[in-house]
Design a protein around this motif. Structure first.
Motif, mmCIF file in Angstrom:
data_model
loop_
_atom_site.group_PDB
_atom_site.id
_atom_site.type_symbol
_atom_site.label_atom_id
_atom_site.label_comp_id
_atom_site.label_asym_id
_atom_site.label_seq_id
_atom_site.Cartn_x
_atom_site.Cartn_y
_atom_site.Cartn_z
ATOM 1 N N GLU A 1 -51.983 -8.848 -17.690
ATOM 2 C CA GLU A 1 -51.674 -8.160 -16.437
ATOM 3 C C GLU A 1 -52.851 -7.303 -15.960
ATOM 4 O O GLU A 1 -53.102 -7.180 -14.762
ATOM 5 N N ARG A 2 -53.595 -6.710 -16.897
ATOM 6 C CA ARG A 2 -54.709 -5.844 -16.521
ATOM 7 C C ARG A 2 -55.956 -6.618 -16.105
ATOM 8 O O ARG A 2 -56.752 -6.139 -15.300
ATOM 9 N N ASN A 3 -56.132 -7.818 -16.656
ATOM 10 C CA ASN A 3 -57.365 -8.559 -16.434
ATOM 11 C C ASN A 3 -57.508 -8.954 -14.968
ATOM 12 O O ASN A 3 -56.653 -9.634 -14.405
ATOM 13 N N ARG A 4 -58.601 -8.542 -14.337
ATOM 14 C CA ARG A 4 -58.793 -8.802 -12.916
ATOM 15 C C ARG A 4 -59.200 -10.240 -12.640
ATOM 16 O O ARG A 4 -59.110 -10.716 -11.498
ATOM 17 N N GLU A 5 -59.666 -10.964 -13.659
ATOM 18 C CA GLU A 5 -60.098 -12.340 -13.448
ATOM 19 C C GLU A 5 -58.938 -13.319 -13.527
ATOM 20 O O GLU A 5 -58.894 -14.310 -12.791
ATOM 21 N N TYR B 1 -61.593 -17.784 -16.364
ATOM 22 C CA TYR B 1 -60.149 -17.971 -16.525
ATOM 23 C C TYR B 1 -59.388 -17.882 -15.206
ATOM 24 O O TYR B 1 -58.158 -17.898 -15.206
ATOM 25 N N SER B 2 -60.102 -17.782 -14.095
ATOM 26 C CA SER B 2 -59.436 -17.574 -12.810
ATOM 27 C C SER B 2 -58.626 -18.776 -12.342
ATOM 28 O O SER B 2 -57.782 -18.647 -11.457
ATOM 29 N N HIS B 3 -58.874 -19.966 -12.930
ATOM 30 C CA HIS B 3 -58.143 -21.171 -12.533
ATOM 31 C C HIS B 3 -57.159 -21.626 -13.612
ATOM 32 O O HIS B 3 -56.733 -22.779 -13.617
ATOM 33 N N MET B 4 -56.779 -20.714 -14.490
ATOM 34 C CA MET B 4 -55.840 -21.077 -15.551
ATOM 35 C C MET B 4 -54.474 -21.420 -14.948
ATOM 36 O O MET B 4 -53.943 -20.691 -14.112
ATOM 37 N N THR C 1 -60.890 -23.259 -30.536
ATOM 38 C CA THR C 1 -60.005 -22.236 -31.096
ATOM 39 C C THR C 1 -60.802 -21.159 -31.813
ATOM 40 O O THR C 1 -61.751 -21.459 -32.537
ATOM 41 N N LEU C 2 -60.390 -19.910 -31.604
ATOM 42 C CA LEU C 2 -60.958 -18.762 -32.309
ATOM 43 C C LEU C 2 -59.832 -17.887 -32.847
ATOM 44 O O LEU C 2 -58.748 -17.842 -32.273
ATOM 45 N N GLU C 3 -60.109 -17.189 -33.944
ATOM 46 C CA GLU C 3 -59.133 -16.282 -34.529
ATOM 47 C C GLU C 3 -59.687 -14.867 -34.522
ATOM 48 O O GLU C 3 -60.879 -14.646 -34.746
ATOM 49 N N GLY C 4 -58.799 -13.900 -34.236
ATOM 50 C CA GLY C 4 -59.236 -12.517 -34.202
ATOM 51 C C GLY C 4 -58.074 -11.555 -34.049
ATOM 52 O O GLY C 4 -56.898 -11.944 -34.126
ATOM 53 N N ASP C 5 -58.391 -10.288 -33.796
ATOM 54 C CA ASP C 5 -57.378 -9.234 -33.755
ATOM 55 C C ASP C 5 -56.727 -9.072 -32.394
ATOM 56 O O ASP C 5 -55.562 -8.668 -32.301
ATOM 57 N N THR C 6 -57.470 -9.339 -31.300
ATOM 58 C CA THR C 6 -56.918 -9.170 -29.959
ATOM 59 C C THR C 6 -57.293 -10.360 -29.087
ATOM 60 O O THR C 6 -58.358 -10.963 -29.256
ATOM 61 N N ILE C 7 -56.419 -10.664 -28.127
ATOM 62 C CA ILE C 7 -56.681 -11.757 -27.198
ATOM 63 C C ILE C 7 -57.844 -11.408 -26.284
ATOM 64 O O ILE C 7 -58.649 -12.263 -25.907
ATOM 65 N N SER C 8 -57.961 -10.149 -25.925
ATOM 66 C CA SER C 8 -59.043 -9.713 -25.050
ATOM 67 C C SER C 8 -60.409 -10.031 -25.649
ATOM 68 O O SER C 8 -61.283 -10.601 -24.978
ATOM 69 N N VAL D 1 -40.972 -19.391 -13.996
ATOM 70 C CA VAL D 1 -41.385 -18.047 -14.418
ATOM 71 C C VAL D 1 -42.899 -17.918 -14.347
ATOM 72 O O VAL D 1 -43.630 -18.775 -14.838
ATOM 73 N N ARG D 2 -43.360 -16.841 -13.733
ATOM 74 C CA ARG D 2 -44.767 -16.498 -13.688
ATOM 75 C C ARG D 2 -44.966 -15.134 -14.346
ATOM 76 O O ARG D 2 -44.010 -14.476 -14.744
ATOM 77 N N LEU D 3 -46.219 -14.713 -14.433
ATOM 78 C CA LEU D 3 -46.529 -13.464 -15.128
ATOM 79 C C LEU D 3 -45.800 -12.281 -14.515
ATOM 80 O O LEU D 3 -45.239 -11.439 -15.237
ATOM 81 N N ASN D 4 -45.767 -12.194 -13.189
ATOM 82 C CA ASN D 4 -45.079 -11.082 -12.535
ATOM 83 C C ASN D 4 -43.595 -11.046 -12.863
ATOM 84 O O ASN D 4 -42.996 -9.979 -12.994
ATOM 85 N N ASP D 5 -42.983 -12.239 -12.999
ATOM 86 C CA ASP D 5 -41.556 -12.300 -13.347
ATOM 87 C C ASP D 5 -41.303 -11.749 -14.743
ATOM 88 O O ASP D 5 -40.309 -11.052 -14.977
ATOM 89 N N VAL D 6 -42.199 -12.073 -15.673
ATOM 90 C CA VAL D 6 -42.045 -11.587 -17.047
ATOM 91 C C VAL D 6 -42.201 -10.073 -17.100
ATOM 92 O O VAL D 6 -41.396 -9.363 -17.732
ATOM 93 N N VAL D 7 -43.222 -9.555 -16.431
ATOM 94 C CA VAL D 7 -43.458 -8.104 -16.424
ATOM 95 C C VAL D 7 -42.285 -7.374 -15.784
ATOM 96 O O VAL D 7 -41.815 -6.345 -16.284
#
Length: 394
Positions: A119-123, A94-97, A71-78, A173-179
């Motif tokens: 959504e933006r992350n290509r990996e 993270y490609s197999h998450m 676990t890490l804490e910070g300002d952005t997930i990126s 539900v998948r990421l595309n469904d949420v977006v």
């Protein structure tokens, strides 16, 4: 001619040189699960689960932990996702998450801040499960071990897929469904919600893998509904199935239908189709939902003679009536208590009556709460299993 052939062979060698960005398995740590919570300082808390392939293989397992939680804490997930080597020794990919768990507190504040990153992350792929942790920390969900599938995130992935296929408790539900739901004027997103049954602290121990009755287990809890990008409330698990029925995503499930006082028949739905028609009539949305289901009799507590056609017809009517009641009560509850269109009736209106929907799309949720909804269900009982006569009638 021979010189030309040699030139072609030489050029083809460049095409067989491998991937330019390849990484050896010994150099990477595969992340299968991610959890996002709110830290005590009000920042993001990102937890990842990296698997140990050796411990997941029964032939090479030595009894040690099958995954590592960090676990890490910070300002952005990126930033946090790229900073994991503060504790991890290998390159994190993270490609197999398979599973993303979101804390309840984060969900109530809104998801758009990190959904944009995902959504933006290509990996990161878009085919992972997105679920909400209910009454527990999202990180605790990833820490609970399970004897059959030692990785918590992989266990959740298979668990949600299995219940969707057999009973219908996961909204799928998948990421595309949420977006798509966020960007649509006629739909709000939903997500599966999970919680921990038992002691979360005991669930994080390797000893939990050795228990016949685990001290902690992650269970599917309810259906999380959203409005304007924020978590609104949780609906009972039964309503997740009703939601799938409206969406036309339910194919198999099991029902206990009253046939006499305190007596039930067990009906197994194995094929179901839903069609929705939406129109604006005199300023109000009118929604007609038609459900057609095929089923077989899985068991009975009643003494009716199931060799007679009239018995089948009676059971078909009882089952259809029960399904109509459940679906309609679920829709009415969402209309009156939450005024949020999670069923996508606005999307259907957009497709089927675009000119009228365009006039009301800015205040669609208000109209949705007053919409006239009609549910029509037809059930066909095809057979009664491998036995015709009931033991109760002997």
């Amino acid at each position: 001619m021979r010189k030309k052939l040699l030139c072609w062979v030489f050029l083809c060698n460049f095409l067989l040189s491998g991937c330019w960005d390849q990484r050896e398995l010994s150099e990477i740590s595969v992340v299968t699960g991610m959890a996002i919570d709110k830290s005590d300082e009000g920042k993001f808390s990102l937890t990842t689960e990296g698997i140990s392939a050796q411990e997941l293989n029964p032939k090479t397992a030595s009894g040690f932990t099958s995954s590592i939680i960090f676990t890490l804490e910070g300002d952005t997930i990126s930033e946090l996702s790229q900073k994991m080597n503060v504790g991890a020794s290998k390159n994190v990919i993270y490609s197999h998450m398979q599973t993303l768990v979101i804390g309840e507190e984060i969900a109530k504040e809104g998801l758009l801040e990190f959904i944009d990153f995902l959504e933006r992350n290509r990996e990161i792929r878009d085919d992972f499960n997105i679920i909400i942790a209910h009454n527990v920390k999202a990180a605790d969900i990833l820490k609970v071990t399970y004897p059959i599938q030692k990785s918590s995130s992989l266990k959740l992935h298979v668990q949600l897929e299995s219940i969707l296929q057999n009973w219908g408790g996961d909204p799928d539900v998948r990421l595309n469904d949420v977006v798509q739901a966020y960007t649509s004027p006629g739909r709000h997103p939903v997500m599966a919600a999970v919680t921990i049954q038992g002691n979360p602290e005991a669930g994080g121990s390797v000893d939990n893998l050795k228990e016949v009755s685990p001290k902690a287990i992650v269970i599917l809890d309810s259906l999380a509904i959203f409005k304007q990008g924020k978590l609104l409330d949780f609906l009972p698990l039964e309503d997740a199935r009703n939601y799938l029925w409206v969406e036309g995503k339910l194919t198999r499930t099991a029902l206990s239908v009253p046939c006499q006082e305190d007596k039930y028949i067990s009906v197994r739905i194995y094929n179901s189709k839903t069609r929705t028609k939406a129109r604006m009539i005199r300023g109000l949305p009118v929604i007609n939902i038609n459900v057609r289901s095929e089923a077989y009799l899985d068991g009975t507590q009643c003494i009716n003679d199931i060799t007679q056609i009239k018995t089948y017809e009676q059971y078909e009517k009882l089952t259809a009536k029960m399904i109509e009641k459940n679906i309609l009560s679920n829709i009415k509850k969402v209309q009156k208590e939450y005024q949020t269109d999670i069923f996508g009736f606005g999307e259907e209106m957009y497709r089927q009556d675009y000119q009228n929907f365009k006039k009301v799309q800015d205040h669609w949720d208000e109209l949705f709460s007053d919409a006239i909804v009609k549910v029509h269900v037809k059930v066909q009982l095809r057979r009664s299993g491998i036995r015709t006569k009931s033991l109760l009638s002997n």
